[in-house]
Design a protein around this motif. Structure first.
Motif, PDB file in Angstrom:
ATOM      1  N   SER A  34       0.789  -1.216   0.000  1.00 36.85           N
ATOM      2  CA  SER A  34       0.000   0.000   0.000  1.00 36.85           C
ATOM      3  C   SER A  34       0.833   1.284   0.000  1.00 36.85           C
ATOM      4  CB  SER A  34      -0.851  -0.063   1.261  1.00 36.85           C
ATOM      5  OG  SER A  34      -1.969   0.654   1.176  1.00 36.85           O
ATOM      6  N   CYS A  35       2.040   1.200   0.490  1.00 37.16           N
ATOM      7  CA  CYS A  35       2.827   2.422   0.731  1.00 37.16           C
ATOM      8  C   CYS A  35       4.189   2.435   0.048  1.00 37.16           C
ATOM      9  CB  CYS A  35       3.073   2.617   2.223  1.00 37.16           C
ATOM     10  SG  CYS A  35       1.703   2.175   3.301  1.00 37.16           S
ATOM     11  N   CYS A  89       5.683   4.717  -2.914  1.00 36.22           N
ATOM     12  CA  CYS A  89       6.091   6.116  -2.718  1.00 36.22           C
ATOM     13  C   CYS A  89       6.987   6.319  -1.502  1.00 36.22           C
ATOM     14  CB  CYS A  89       4.873   7.019  -2.543  1.00 36.22           C
ATOM     15  SG  CYS A  89       3.751   6.986  -3.937  1.00 36.22           S
ATOM     16  N   HIS A  90       6.933   5.398  -0.560  1.00 37.94           N
ATOM     17  CA  HIS A  90       7.686   5.608   0.683  1.00 37.94           C
ATOM     18  C   HIS A  90       8.797   4.585   0.859  1.00 37.94           C
ATOM     19  CE1 HIS A  90       5.133   8.778   2.287  1.00 37.94           C
ATOM     20  NE2 HIS A  90       4.068   8.067   1.997  1.00 37.94           N
ATOM     21  N   ARG A 111       9.628  12.606   2.886  1.00 37.77           N
ATOM     22  CA  ARG A 111       8.881  12.736   4.138  1.00 37.77           C
ATOM     23  C   ARG A 111       9.045  11.511   5.029  1.00 37.77           C
ATOM     24  NH1 ARG A 111       4.661  16.107   4.748  1.00 37.77           N
ATOM     25  NH2 ARG A 111       4.566  17.712   3.163  1.00 37.77           N
ATOM     26  N   MET A 112       9.054  10.348   4.422  1.00 33.55           N
ATOM     27  CA  MET A 112       9.151   9.118   5.213  1.00 33.55           C
ATOM     28  C   MET A 112       9.573   7.984   4.286  1.00 33.55           C
ATOM     29  SD  MET A 112       6.232   7.048   7.308  1.00 33.55           S
ATOM     30  CE  MET A 112       5.368   6.555   5.809  1.00 33.55           C
ATOM     31  N   GLU A 165       5.750  12.919  -6.837  1.00 32.49           N
ATOM     32  CA  GLU A 165       5.083  12.278  -5.695  1.00 32.49           C
ATOM     33  C   GLU A 165       6.024  11.312  -4.986  1.00 32.49           C
ATOM     34  OE1 GLU A 165       2.371  14.522  -5.612  1.00 32.49           O
ATOM     35  OE2 GLU A 165       1.636  12.766  -4.532  1.00 32.49           O
ATOM     36  N   GLU A 203       2.146   9.576  12.869  1.00 32.42           N
ATOM     37  CA  GLU A 203       1.658  10.097  11.595  1.00 32.42           C
ATOM     38  C   GLU A 203       1.002   8.981  10.778  1.00 32.42           C
ATOM     39  OE1 GLU A 203       2.285  13.408   9.584  1.00 32.42           O
ATOM     40  OE2 GLU A 203       1.518  13.623  11.611  1.00 32.42           O
ATOM     41  N   LYS A 234       6.914   9.401  13.403  1.00 31.36           N
ATOM     42  CA  LYS A 234       6.505   8.781  12.131  1.00 31.36           C
ATOM     43  C   LYS A 234       5.370   7.792  12.377  1.00 31.36           C
ATOM     44  CE  LYS A 234       9.608  10.897   9.689  1.00 31.36           C
ATOM     45  NZ  LYS A 234       9.183  12.077   8.946  1.00 31.36           N
ATOM     46  N   PRO A 262      -2.906   7.898  -0.983  1.00 33.34           N
ATOM     47  CA  PRO A 262      -3.745   8.963  -1.543  1.00 33.34           C
ATOM     48  C   PRO A 262      -4.817   8.404  -2.490  1.00 33.34           C
ATOM     49  CG  PRO A 262      -1.399   9.476  -1.783  1.00 33.34           C
ATOM     50  CD  PRO A 262      -1.479   8.057  -1.343  1.00 33.34           C
ATOM     51  N   LEU A 321      -2.809   9.019   9.571  1.00 31.33           N
ATOM     52  CA  LEU A 321      -3.166   9.092   8.148  1.00 31.33           C
ATOM     53  C   LEU A 321      -3.919   7.858   7.660  1.00 31.33           C
ATOM     54  CD1 LEU A 321       0.021  10.865   6.785  1.00 31.33           C
ATOM     55  CD2 LEU A 321      -2.252  11.825   7.114  1.00 31.33           C
ATOM     56  N   MET A 371      -3.993   8.115   3.489  1.00 30.89           N
ATOM     57  CA  MET A 371      -2.924   7.379   2.822  1.00 30.89           C
ATOM     58  C   MET A 371      -3.357   5.929   2.668  1.00 30.89           C
ATOM     59  SD  MET A 371      -0.073   9.045   2.033  1.00 30.89           S
ATOM     60  CE  MET A 371      -0.046  10.837   1.957  1.00 30.89           C
ATOM     61  N   TYR A 425      -3.942   7.399  -6.011  1.00 30.31           N
ATOM     62  CA  TYR A 425      -3.162   6.158  -6.094  1.00 30.31           C
ATOM     63  C   TYR A 425      -4.098   4.954  -5.975  1.00 30.31           C
ATOM     64  CZ  TYR A 425       0.340   2.629  -4.939  1.00 30.31           C
ATOM     65  OH  TYR A 425       1.123   1.496  -4.941  1.00 30.31           O
TER      66      TYR A 425
HETATM   67  C1  HEC Z   1       1.202   7.798  -4.456  1.00 33.96           C
HETATM   68  C2  HEC Z   1       2.246   7.949  -3.501  1.00 33.96           C
HETATM   69  C3  HEC Z   1       1.983   7.628  -2.053  1.00 33.96           C
HETATM   70  C4  HEC Z   1       1.553   6.447  -1.508  1.00 33.96           C
HETATM   71  C5  HEC Z   1       1.191   5.163  -2.224  1.00 33.96           C
HETATM   72  C6  HEC Z   1       1.527   6.646  -0.084  1.00 33.96           C
HETATM   73  N1  HEC Z   1       1.936   7.912   0.219  1.00 33.96           N
HETATM   74 FE1  HEC Z   1       2.211   8.718   2.068  1.00 33.96          FE
HETATM   75  N2  HEC Z   1       2.786  10.496   1.253  1.00 33.96           N
HETATM   76  C7  HEC Z   1       2.915  10.742  -0.091  1.00 33.96           C
HETATM   77  C8  HEC Z   1       3.309  12.132  -0.281  1.00 33.96           C
HETATM   78  C9  HEC Z   1       3.518  12.803  -1.639  1.00 33.96           C
HETATM   79  C10 HEC Z   1       3.444  12.706   1.004  1.00 33.96           C
HETATM   80  C11 HEC Z   1       3.816  14.129   1.369  1.00 33.96           C
HETATM   81  C12 HEC Z   1       2.733  15.099   1.064  1.00 33.96           C
HETATM   82  C13 HEC Z   1       1.489  14.855   1.854  1.00 33.96           C
HETATM   83  O1  HEC Z   1       1.546  14.812   3.092  1.00 33.96           O
HETATM   84  O2  HEC Z   1       0.424  14.692   1.219  1.00 33.96           O
HETATM   85  C14 HEC Z   1       3.119  11.641   1.951  1.00 33.96           C
HETATM   86  C15 HEC Z   1       3.164  11.795   3.318  1.00 33.96           C
HETATM   87  C16 HEC Z   1       3.003  10.760   4.216  1.00 33.96           C
HETATM   88  C17 HEC Z   1       3.271  10.853   5.634  1.00 33.96           C
HETATM   89  C18 HEC Z   1       3.762  12.083   6.389  1.00 33.96           C
HETATM   90  C19 HEC Z   1       5.217  11.873   6.753  1.00 33.96           C
HETATM   91  C20 HEC Z   1       5.814  13.041   7.510  1.00 33.96           C
HETATM   92  O3  HEC Z   1       6.326  12.783   8.606  1.00 33.96           O
HETATM   93  O4  HEC Z   1       5.764  14.164   6.983  1.00 33.96           O
HETATM   94  C21 HEC Z   1       2.991   9.630   6.163  1.00 33.96           C
HETATM   95  C22 HEC Z   1       3.132   9.204   7.627  1.00 33.96           C
HETATM   96  C23 HEC Z   1       2.537   8.775   5.090  1.00 33.96           C
HETATM   97  N3  HEC Z   1       2.570   9.482   3.905  1.00 33.96           N
HETATM   98  C24 HEC Z   1       2.153   7.468   5.241  1.00 33.96           C
HETATM   99  C25 HEC Z   1       1.744   6.636   4.212  1.00 33.96           C
HETATM  100  C26 HEC Z   1       1.282   5.289   4.427  1.00 33.96           C
HETATM  101  C27 HEC Z   1       1.182   4.608   5.789  1.00 33.96           C
HETATM  102  C28 HEC Z   1       0.978   4.787   3.203  1.00 33.96           C
HETATM  103  C29 HEC Z   1       0.399   3.429   2.890  1.00 33.96           C
HETATM  104  C30 HEC Z   1      -0.761   3.018   3.629  1.00 33.96           C
HETATM  105  C31 HEC Z   1       1.261   5.822   2.216  1.00 33.96           C
HETATM  106  N4  HEC Z   1       1.709   6.939   2.879  1.00 33.96           N
HETATM  107  C32 HEC Z   1       1.117   5.690   0.840  1.00 33.96           C
HETATM  108  C33 HEC Z   1       2.700   9.845  -1.121  1.00 33.96           C
HETATM  109  C34 HEC Z   1       2.239   8.547  -0.963  1.00 33.96           C
END
Ligand code: HEC
Length: 160
Positions: A55-56, A59-60, A89-90, A82, A111, A108, A123, A115, A121, A126
């Motif tokens: 799931s994550c 991008c992460h 960010r993480m 992205e 967060e 983290k 998004p 989210l 998350m 996605y």
């Molecule tokens: C399509 C890409 C994408 C996916 C897939 C994605 N993220 Fe993200 N995420 C981002 C982006 C871009 C940011 C920074 C901008 C924002 O906060 O929207 C972010 C920010 C975050 C942050 C904030 C981190 C910080 O300390 O600033 C967290 C925590 C996070 N995501 C968790 C997750 C988790 C958990 C998943 C899976 C369940 C996930 N993301 C899936 C693109 C993604």
């Protein structure tokens, strides 16, 4: 064909040509689709890890599965942005950078819990492209419980 119709046909053809050429020129602006080395991947129970990977990780982490359209401008520019922003960010691939400072890791973890609880998350766009990436409510519970456990163990091990 009237004069006006001919003129409209002309304009449409010109617009199509222009769009085609702009699209082709856009392809010349390449974006980096590399996956840097994994320096210190997250270690978590398989149920947690599997869900986060699905799931994550696109991008992460540094283990992005780049889809074919991530090579086609202008999608490529946006996806590249992205992923770069997500990793900045993480990044689960350098998670040990956070664990070396439990304050950062807790932040983290908080967060993540916040989210996923609010469904922010992964998004929405996605999820639209990757319907299988949606976390099930069971997976959300598993991750949330794991986070609570991690934070408890940090609290127990931190000196008072
Ligand atoms: C399509 C890409 C994408 C996916 C897939 C994605 N993220 Fe993200 N995420 C981002 C982006 C871009 C940011 C920074 C901008 C924002 O906060 O929207 C972010 C920010 C975050 C942050 C904030 C981190 C910080 O300390 O600033 C967290 C925590 C996070 N995501 C968790 C997750 C988790 C958990 C998943 C899976 C369940 C996930 N993301 C899936 C693109 C993604």
């Amino acid at each position: 064909m009237s004069r006006a119709e001919a003129a409209t046909g002309h304009t449409l053809r010109a617009i199509l040509w222009f769009a085609t050429i702009a699209f082709l020129v856009a392809q010349l602006v390449r974006t980096d689709r590399s996956n840097p080395a994994v320096s210190g991947d997250l270690s978590a129970p398989p149920a947690v890890k599997d869900a986060l990977q699905r799931s994550c990780y696109d991008c992460h982490s540094n283990q992005t599965r780049w889809p074919w359209y991530s090579a086609v401008a202008p999608c490529s520019w946006w996806i590249h942005h992205e992923v770069a922003e997500g990793r900045r960010r993480m990044n689960f691939s350098s998670w040990t950078d956070y664990t070396s400072d439990p304050g950062t890791e807790n932040q983290k973890l908080d967060e993540i819990a916040r989210l996923i609880a609010s469904d922010a998350m992964p998004p929405w766009y996605y999820r639209a492209m990757h319907p299988g990436a949606q976390l099930t409510s069971a997976e959300r519970d598993t991750i949330t419980q794991w986070i609570a456990g991690e934070k408890l163990s940090h609290a127990a091990s931190s000196p008072r």
